[in-house]
Write a protein that holds these residues in place. Structure first.
Motif, PDB file in Angstrom:
ATOM      1  N   VAL A  85      25.526 -16.750 -35.865  1.00  0.00           N
ATOM      2  CA  VAL A  85      25.309 -17.757 -36.916  1.00  0.00           C
ATOM      3  C   VAL A  85      25.018 -19.137 -36.324  1.00  0.00           C
ATOM      4  O   VAL A  85      24.240 -19.913 -36.890  1.00  0.00           O
ATOM      5  CB  VAL A  85      26.477 -17.816 -37.931  1.00  0.00           C
ATOM      6  N   ILE A  86      25.579 -19.436 -35.165  1.00  0.00           N
ATOM      7  CA  ILE A  86      25.301 -20.733 -34.522  1.00  0.00           C
ATOM      8  C   ILE A  86      23.802 -20.812 -34.208  1.00  0.00           C
ATOM      9  O   ILE A  86      23.128 -21.803 -34.486  1.00  0.00           O
ATOM     10  CB  ILE A  86      26.143 -20.880 -33.226  1.00  0.00           C
ATOM     11  N   MET A  87      23.310 -19.700 -33.635  1.00  0.00           N
ATOM     12  CA  MET A  87      21.896 -19.613 -33.272  1.00  0.00           C
ATOM     13  C   MET A  87      21.004 -19.650 -34.522  1.00  0.00           C
ATOM     14  O   MET A  87      19.981 -20.333 -34.572  1.00  0.00           O
ATOM     15  CB  MET A  87      21.722 -18.286 -32.504  1.00  0.00           C
ATOM     16  N   SER A  88      21.438 -18.924 -35.546  1.00  0.00           N
ATOM     17  CA  SER A  88      20.641 -18.822 -36.766  1.00  0.00           C
ATOM     18  C   SER A  88      20.487 -20.177 -37.455  1.00  0.00           C
ATOM     19  O   SER A  88      19.392 -20.554 -37.891  1.00  0.00           O
ATOM     20  CB  SER A  88      21.315 -17.809 -37.702  1.00  0.00           C
ATOM     21  N   VAL A  89      21.581 -20.913 -37.569  1.00  0.00           N
ATOM     22  CA  VAL A  89      21.509 -22.224 -38.240  1.00  0.00           C
ATOM     23  C   VAL A  89      20.571 -23.162 -37.479  1.00  0.00           C
ATOM     24  O   VAL A  89      19.730 -23.838 -38.074  1.00  0.00           O
ATOM     25  CB  VAL A  89      22.927 -22.828 -38.393  1.00  0.00           C
ATOM     26  N   ASN A  90      20.692 -23.179 -36.154  1.00  0.00           N
ATOM     27  CA  ASN A  90      19.828 -24.083 -35.382  1.00  0.00           C
ATOM     28  C   ASN A  90      18.349 -23.720 -35.542  1.00  0.00           C
ATOM     29  O   ASN A  90      17.504 -24.579 -35.758  1.00  0.00           O
ATOM     30  CB  ASN A  90      20.221 -24.043 -33.904  1.00  0.00           C
ATOM     31  N   LEU A 120      22.453 -29.739 -30.707  1.00  0.00           N
ATOM     32  CA  LEU A 120      22.758 -28.696 -31.688  1.00  0.00           C
ATOM     33  C   LEU A 120      22.597 -29.268 -33.102  1.00  0.00           C
ATOM     34  O   LEU A 120      22.947 -30.418 -33.355  1.00  0.00           O
ATOM     35  CB  LEU A 120      24.197 -28.206 -31.470  1.00  0.00           C
ATOM     36  N   GLY A 121      22.099 -28.414 -34.002  1.00  0.00           N
ATOM     37  CA  GLY A 121      21.852 -28.868 -35.361  1.00  0.00           C
ATOM     38  C   GLY A 121      22.738 -28.206 -36.399  1.00  0.00           C
ATOM     39  O   GLY A 121      23.298 -27.126 -36.174  1.00  0.00           O
ATOM     40  N   ILE A 157      30.114 -26.677 -43.542  1.00  0.00           N
ATOM     41  CA  ILE A 157      28.971 -26.957 -42.669  1.00  0.00           C
ATOM     42  C   ILE A 157      29.135 -26.228 -41.334  1.00  0.00           C
ATOM     43  O   ILE A 157      29.956 -26.605 -40.491  1.00  0.00           O
ATOM     44  CB  ILE A 157      28.803 -28.484 -42.450  1.00  0.00           C
ATOM     45  N   THR A 158      28.296 -25.193 -41.163  1.00  0.00           N
ATOM     46  CA  THR A 158      28.296 -24.437 -39.905  1.00  0.00           C
ATOM     47  C   THR A 158      27.831 -25.348 -38.772  1.00  0.00           C
ATOM     48  O   THR A 158      26.888 -26.130 -38.961  1.00  0.00           O
ATOM     49  CB  THR A 158      27.356 -23.215 -40.021  1.00  0.00           C
ATOM     50  N   ASN A 159      28.469 -25.262 -37.634  1.00  0.00           N
ATOM     51  CA  ASN A 159      28.229 -26.121 -36.447  1.00  0.00           C
ATOM     52  C   ASN A 159      28.715 -27.544 -36.692  1.00  0.00           C
ATOM     53  O   ASN A 159      28.444 -28.451 -35.880  1.00  0.00           O
ATOM     54  CB  ASN A 159      26.728 -26.179 -36.037  1.00  0.00           C
TER      55      ASN A 159
END
Ligand code: CAA
Length: 379
Positions: A85-90, A120-121, A157-159
């Motif tokens: 999910v970290i990768m997906s959001v960015n 990171l976004g 808010i993820t990240n």
């Protein structure tokens, strides 16, 4: 129609698989227990080109297609859905919006470092009272001179506590309803930007989720993305792509659950034979295999339509709806096949269930996906 992956796609799949096995797997259990953010892994994902996969090389990205992203997301999430999910959001929620709606200055300043994984976004649409009903934004932005002043609160808010840059929606003209919502690029050290409570979650515990306070947050007017009033359109367009990412995350969790169940049922003996000889187990595995393959096809189709610049609103919602349900069911059935061993941390399947559940909630609940699909069907 060719169902074979190209050499390039196979290469990406193998690269993601090796990375997940060597770099992510060793710490996944511990990070889940401690709810610890995988900072080093995220840096390495950036070096691998996985944080801006679909961004043009001109702006620091890997210039790959959406199918490559789906394939990589499945492999990463199969080992650790938190990293997924970290990768997906960015990739889908931040880089996509900046690439599509940003001007060259915004791309140079924000998209490049995000796509290269140096920054990171995060994406900030949800609010305490605006989750599924995303048009009901209470955060406001008022232009005074060269700055917008933002006030309000963002949730889930993820990240959130780790990000450098945020794409955030706020109302610039209340009289216009959702057509009065705008999107802004925020930096974490902007005056009046406050990181709120970090959530203690059921699953995807190694990912980071928090609320954000906006207290007269001072945003330069050049940080408006697109134009005033375009914010809801940007958010919906972004989420259409994001849902492909979450579908692939769910696919990875489902595949991991299934592979664990197949392995265990061949090893575990009961009634003088491996439990895989029992039809009760075979039928569960057959159902899992069918639903996972169907999820994969739906997700690949949505990705291919997106890359062909065709409409994919319905298909991305279908992929997310189906793959998330498949992930939850596959994890549940995998636990059932493992019996008591499935219920304890020693085996990984209990984490798969905890991680799977969120895929039915974020980036639009399953109920919202049905609204999106039915509106497209009835159009
Ligand atoms: N794609 C493109 N446009 C869309 C759209 C979509 N999927 N869904 C709605 N729109 C457009 C509509 O066409 C309409 O525009 P027009 O008037 O120009 O036609 C406009 O948006 C408003 O839509 P509706 O009139 O249908 O508004 P509504 O309030 O009845 O429904 C909704 C809107 C579909 C329910 C929307 O609010 C929604 O998708 N809600 C879910 C929000 C969501 O997914 N949140 C996830 C948060 S982010 C997150 O989880 C990130 C994370 O950290 C992991």
């Amino acid at each position: 129609m060719d169902f074979n992956l190209t050499e390039e796609h196979i290469y990406i799949q193998q690269t993601a698989r090796d990375f997940a096995k060597n770099e992510i797997a060793p710490t996944a259990v511990d990070r889940d227990i401690k709810a610890e953010f995988p900072a080093e892994i995220v840096t390495k994902l950036g070096e691998l080109g996985f944080m801006g996969m679909m961004v043009s090389p001109e702006w620091g990205g890997s210039g790959l297609d959406t199918l490559s992203y789906v394939i990589a997301m499945e492999e990463i999430s199969k080992v650790d859905a938190s990293v997924g999910v970290i990768m997906s959001v960015n990739n889908s929620l931040v880089c996509h919006g900046l690439q599509k709606y940003g001007n060259d200055e915004q791309k140079e300043k924000y998209l490049k470092p995000l796509a290269m994984g140096q920054k990171l976004g995060a994406f900030a649409l949800s609010e305490p009272e605006a989750g599924s009903d995303a048009t009901d934004q209470k955060s406001v932005a008022e232009l005074k001179g060269d700055y917008y002043y933002l006030n309000g609160m963002k949730n889930w808010i993820t990240n959130g506590t780790k990000a450098d840059y945020y794409l955030l929606q706020a109302v610039t003209d209340k009289s216009k309803g959702y057509k009065g919502i705008s999107t802004f690029i925020l930096e974490r050290d902007f005056e009046g930007f406050e990181i709120g409570k970090k959530e203690d979650k059921l699953g995807i515990r190694s990912s980071d989720t928090c609320s954000i306070g906006l207290n007269n947050c001072k945003v330069p007017k050049e940080n408006l993305l697109g134009s005033e009033g375009l914010g809801f359109k940007i958010a919906m367009d972004t989420l259409n792509g994001g849902r492909i990412g979450i579908a692939s995350q769910a696919l990875g969790i489902a595949q991991a659950s299934y592979e664990a169940a197949v392995k265990y049922s061949k090893e575990r003996k009961a009634f003088d034979a491996p439990i895989a000889h029992l039809q009760a187990i075979q039928f569960k595995l057959a159902d899992m295999a069918v639903n996972i393959e169907a999820s994969r096809m739906l997700t690949y189709k949505a990705a291919l339509l997106k890359d062909a610049n065709e409409k994919y609103i319905k298909e991305s919602a279908m992929a997310k709806l189906y793959a998330s349900k498949t992930a939850v069911n596959a994890a549940l059935e995998s636990i059932q096949i493992h019996g008591g061993y499935g219920y304890v941390r020693e085996y990984l399947v209990e984490r798969y269930l905890r991680d799977a559940k969120i895929t039915e909630i974020y980036e639009g609940t399953s109920e919202i996906q049905k609204i999106v699909i039915s509106r497209e069907v009835l159009r």
